[in-house]
Motif scaffolding. Structure first.
Motif, PDB file in Angstrom:
ATOM      1  N   ASN A  76      29.529 -12.964  22.543  1.00  0.00           N
ATOM      2  CA  ASN A  76      30.494 -12.023  21.981  1.00  0.00           C
ATOM      3  C   ASN A  76      30.091 -11.589  20.580  1.00  0.00           C
ATOM      4  OD1 ASN A  76      32.008 -12.163  24.295  1.00  0.00           O
ATOM      5  ND2 ASN A  76      33.726 -13.250  23.382  1.00  0.00           N
ATOM      6  N   ARG A  77      29.693 -12.533  19.772  1.00  0.00           N
ATOM      7  CA  ARG A  77      29.313 -12.214  18.391  1.00  0.00           C
ATOM      8  C   ARG A  77      28.148 -11.238  18.355  1.00  0.00           C
ATOM      9  NH1 ARG A  77      26.390 -12.914  13.993  1.00  0.00           N
ATOM     10  NH2 ARG A  77      27.404 -13.393  12.012  1.00  0.00           N
ATOM     11  N   GLU A  78      27.216 -11.376  19.316  1.00  0.00           N
ATOM     12  CA  GLU A  78      26.021 -10.537  19.344  1.00  0.00           C
ATOM     13  C   GLU A  78      26.171  -9.311  20.240  1.00  0.00           C
ATOM     14  OE1 GLU A  78      23.743 -11.206  17.100  1.00  0.00           O
ATOM     15  OE2 GLU A  78      25.025 -12.919  16.576  1.00  0.00           O
ATOM     16  N   GLY A  79      27.352  -9.128  20.845  1.00  0.00           N
ATOM     17  CA  GLY A  79      27.576  -7.957  21.697  1.00  0.00           C
ATOM     18  C   GLY A  79      26.809  -7.994  23.013  1.00  0.00           C
ATOM     19  N   ILE A  80      26.629  -9.170  23.545  1.00  0.00           N
ATOM     20  CA  ILE A  80      25.887  -9.345  24.803  1.00  0.00           C
ATOM     21  C   ILE A  80      26.857  -9.400  25.974  1.00  0.00           C
ATOM     22  CG2 ILE A  80      24.434 -10.961  26.109  1.00  0.00           C
ATOM     23  CD1 ILE A  80      23.209 -11.743  23.346  1.00  0.00           C
ATOM     24  N   ASP A  81      26.590  -8.595  26.988  1.00  0.00           N
ATOM     25  CA  ASP A  81      27.363  -8.591  28.231  1.00  0.00           C
ATOM     26  C   ASP A  81      26.760  -9.668  29.133  1.00  0.00           C
ATOM     27  OD1 ASP A  81      28.193  -8.139  30.896  1.00  0.00           O
ATOM     28  OD2 ASP A  81      28.290  -5.976  30.617  1.00  0.00           O
ATOM     29  N   LEU A  82      27.451 -10.792  29.268  1.00  0.00           N
ATOM     30  CA  LEU A  82      26.905 -11.905  30.044  1.00  0.00           C
ATOM     31  C   LEU A  82      26.815 -11.613  31.539  1.00  0.00           C
ATOM     32  CD1 LEU A  82      28.417 -15.018  28.239  1.00  0.00           C
ATOM     33  CD2 LEU A  82      26.026 -14.289  28.299  1.00  0.00           C
ATOM     34  N   ASP A  83      27.709 -10.781  32.079  1.00  0.00           N
ATOM     35  CA  ASP A  83      27.588 -10.412  33.497  1.00  0.00           C
ATOM     36  C   ASP A  83      26.269  -9.685  33.731  1.00  0.00           C
ATOM     37  OD1 ASP A  83      29.868 -11.431  34.844  1.00  0.00           O
ATOM     38  OD2 ASP A  83      31.103  -9.814  34.059  1.00  0.00           O
ATOM     39  N   GLU A  84      25.960  -8.729  32.867  1.00  0.00           N
ATOM     40  CA  GLU A  84      24.727  -7.959  32.994  1.00  0.00           C
ATOM     41  C   GLU A  84      23.514  -8.858  32.761  1.00  0.00           C
ATOM     42  OE1 GLU A  84      21.261  -5.816  31.861  1.00  0.00           O
ATOM     43  OE2 GLU A  84      22.457  -6.867  30.371  1.00  0.00           O
ATOM     44  N   ALA A  85      23.574  -9.719  31.746  1.00  0.00           N
ATOM     45  CA  ALA A  85      22.461 -10.615  31.446  1.00  0.00           C
ATOM     46  C   ALA A  85      22.220 -11.590  32.602  1.00  0.00           C
ATOM     47  CB  ALA A  85      22.733 -11.381  30.152  1.00  0.00           C
ATOM     48  N   PHE A  86      23.304 -12.119  33.173  1.00  0.00           N
ATOM     49  CA  PHE A  86      23.159 -13.061  34.280  1.00  0.00           C
ATOM     50  C   PHE A  86      22.584 -12.362  35.510  1.00  0.00           C
ATOM     51  CE2 PHE A  86      24.480 -15.798  37.788  1.00  0.00           C
ATOM     52  CZ  PHE A  86      24.054 -17.029  37.311  1.00  0.00           C
ATOM     53  N   ALA A  87      23.011 -11.124  35.760  1.00  0.00           N
ATOM     54  CA  ALA A  87      22.467 -10.360  36.897  1.00  0.00           C
ATOM     55  C   ALA A  87      20.967 -10.135  36.720  1.00  0.00           C
ATOM     56  CB  ALA A  87      23.203  -9.030  37.037  1.00  0.00           C
ATOM     57  N   ARG A  88      20.533  -9.803  35.506  1.00  0.00           N
ATOM     58  CA  ARG A  88      19.103  -9.623  35.244  1.00  0.00           C
ATOM     59  C   ARG A  88      18.328 -10.920  35.444  1.00  0.00           C
ATOM     60  NH1 ARG A  88      17.396  -8.110  30.025  1.00  0.00           N
ATOM     61  NH2 ARG A  88      19.335  -8.849  29.143  1.00  0.00           N
ATOM     62  N   MET A  89      18.913 -12.037  34.983  1.00  0.00           N
ATOM     63  CA  MET A  89      18.244 -13.326  35.132  1.00  0.00           C
ATOM     64  C   MET A  89      18.105 -13.701  36.610  1.00  0.00           C
ATOM     65  SD  MET A  89      18.651 -16.815  35.820  1.00  0.00           S
ATOM     66  CE  MET A  89      20.417 -16.782  35.964  1.00  0.00           C
ATOM     67  N   MET A  90      19.167 -13.498  37.393  1.00  0.00           N
ATOM     68  CA  MET A  90      19.097 -13.824  38.823  1.00  0.00           C
ATOM     69  C   MET A  90      18.091 -12.939  39.544  1.00  0.00           C
ATOM     70  SD  MET A  90      20.785 -16.489  39.584  1.00  0.00           S
ATOM     71  CE  MET A  90      20.620 -16.353  41.365  1.00  0.00           C
ATOM     72  N   ALA A  91      18.037 -11.659  39.189  1.00  0.00           N
ATOM     73  CA  ALA A  91      17.048 -10.767  39.804  1.00  0.00           C
ATOM     74  C   ALA A  91      15.639 -11.264  39.501  1.00  0.00           C
ATOM     75  CB  ALA A  91      17.242  -9.333  39.295  1.00  0.00           C
ATOM     76  N   LYS A  92      15.425 -11.739  38.296  1.00  0.00           N
ATOM     77  CA  LYS A  92      14.112 -12.260  37.899  1.00  0.00           C
ATOM     78  C   LYS A  92      13.740 -13.478  38.746  1.00  0.00           C
ATOM     79  CE  LYS A  92      13.854 -14.957  34.393  1.00  0.00           C
ATOM     80  NZ  LYS A  92      13.933 -15.542  33.053  1.00  0.00           N
ATOM     81  N   VAL A  93      14.636 -14.468  38.842  1.00  0.00           N
ATOM     82  CA  VAL A  93      14.279 -15.684  39.584  1.00  0.00           C
ATOM     83  C   VAL A  93      14.228 -15.440  41.083  1.00  0.00           C
ATOM     84  CG1 VAL A  93      15.112 -17.244  37.795  1.00  0.00           C
ATOM     85  CG2 VAL A  93      16.625 -16.673  39.690  1.00  0.00           C
ATOM     86  N   GLU A  94      15.046 -14.527  41.572  1.00  0.00           N
ATOM     87  CA  GLU A  94      15.020 -14.229  43.011  1.00  0.00           C
ATOM     88  C   GLU A  94      13.690 -13.617  43.433  1.00  0.00           C
ATOM     89  OE1 GLU A  94      19.828 -13.670  43.664  1.00  0.00           O
ATOM     90  OE2 GLU A  94      18.606 -11.914  43.233  1.00  0.00           O
ATOM     91  N   VAL A  95      13.040 -12.906  42.525  1.00  0.00           N
ATOM     92  CA  VAL A  95      11.725 -12.338  42.823  1.00  0.00           C
ATOM     93  C   VAL A  95      10.624 -13.345  42.478  1.00  0.00           C
ATOM     94  CG1 VAL A  95      10.068 -10.535  42.165  1.00  0.00           C
ATOM     95  CG2 VAL A  95      12.480  -9.953  42.564  1.00  0.00           C
ATOM     96  N   ARG A  96      10.637 -13.836  41.256  1.00  0.00           N
ATOM     97  CA  ARG A  96       9.577 -14.710  40.773  1.00  0.00           C
ATOM     98  C   ARG A  96       9.471 -16.006  41.580  1.00  0.00           C
ATOM     99  NH1 ARG A  96      10.919 -17.121  35.235  1.00  0.00           N
ATOM    100  NH2 ARG A  96      12.092 -18.495  36.598  1.00  0.00           N
ATOM    101  N   ASP A  97      10.612 -16.586  41.927  1.00  0.00           N
ATOM    102  CA  ASP A  97      10.621 -17.901  42.583  1.00  0.00           C
ATOM    103  C   ASP A  97      10.942 -17.826  44.076  1.00  0.00           C
ATOM    104  OD1 ASP A  97      10.046 -18.961  40.095  1.00  0.00           O
ATOM    105  OD2 ASP A  97      12.130 -19.377  39.628  1.00  0.00           O
ATOM    106  N   ARG A  98      10.815 -16.647  44.642  1.00  0.00           N
ATOM    107  CA  ARG A  98      11.157 -16.443  46.056  1.00  0.00           C
ATOM    108  C   ARG A  98      10.453 -17.424  46.979  1.00  0.00           C
ATOM    109  NH1 ARG A  98      10.325 -10.478  47.757  1.00  0.00           N
ATOM    110  NH2 ARG A  98      10.503 -10.673  45.551  1.00  0.00           N
ATOM    111  N   ASP A  99       9.182 -17.687  46.725  1.00  0.00           N
ATOM    112  CA  ASP A  99       8.400 -18.557  47.612  1.00  0.00           C
ATOM    113  C   ASP A  99       7.981 -19.863  46.927  1.00  0.00           C
ATOM    114  OD1 ASP A  99       8.461 -16.632  49.697  1.00  0.00           O
ATOM    115  OD2 ASP A  99       6.882 -15.514  48.659  1.00  0.00           O
TER     116      ASP A  99
END
Length: 108
Positions: A76-99
């Motif tokens: 909140n202090r830094e103006g970060i949208d955690l829903d958006e950040a978490f979605a980006r993180m999950m997209a990263k691991v879903e691709v990177r760690d798929r196999d």
């Protein structure tokens, strides 16, 4: 409740006080303290370091919730949208760690 809902709830609570959000270095120190409390409880439950004879049982869920609260304050202090950040993180691991890991039968 979404992370955005939780961010709004924390902000409504913090906003009623003149002090507002702590500075980033204070928040990281708070986060470190909370992670330490979680680590202590995990070590007592699952590690080799047992509790003292009359020490009460801790609450893993509350220790985790304390960490989430501090992270939300930081976001909140830094103006970060955690829903958006978490979605980006999950997209990263879903691709990177798929196999990377062995899938359970029936999961492809």
């Amino acid at each position: 409740m979404s992370l955005a809902d939780n961010q709004r709830r924390v902000d409504a609570w913090i906003s009623q006080f003149e002090e507002g959000y702590f500075h980033p270095l204070t928040n990281i120190a708070r986060l470190t303290e909370e992670v330490g409390e979680l680590a202590r409880e995990v070590n007592h439950r699952f590690g080799q370091k047992t509790k003292k004879q009359h020490e009460p049982e801790g609450d893993l869920a509350m220790e985790m919730a304390d960490i989430i609260f501090v992270l939300i304050c930081m976001a909140n202090r830094e103006g970060i949208d955690l829903d958006e950040a978490f979605a980006r993180m999950m997209a990263k691991v879903e691709v990177r760690d798929r196999d990377r890991w062995t899938r359970k039968a029936g999961n492809s």
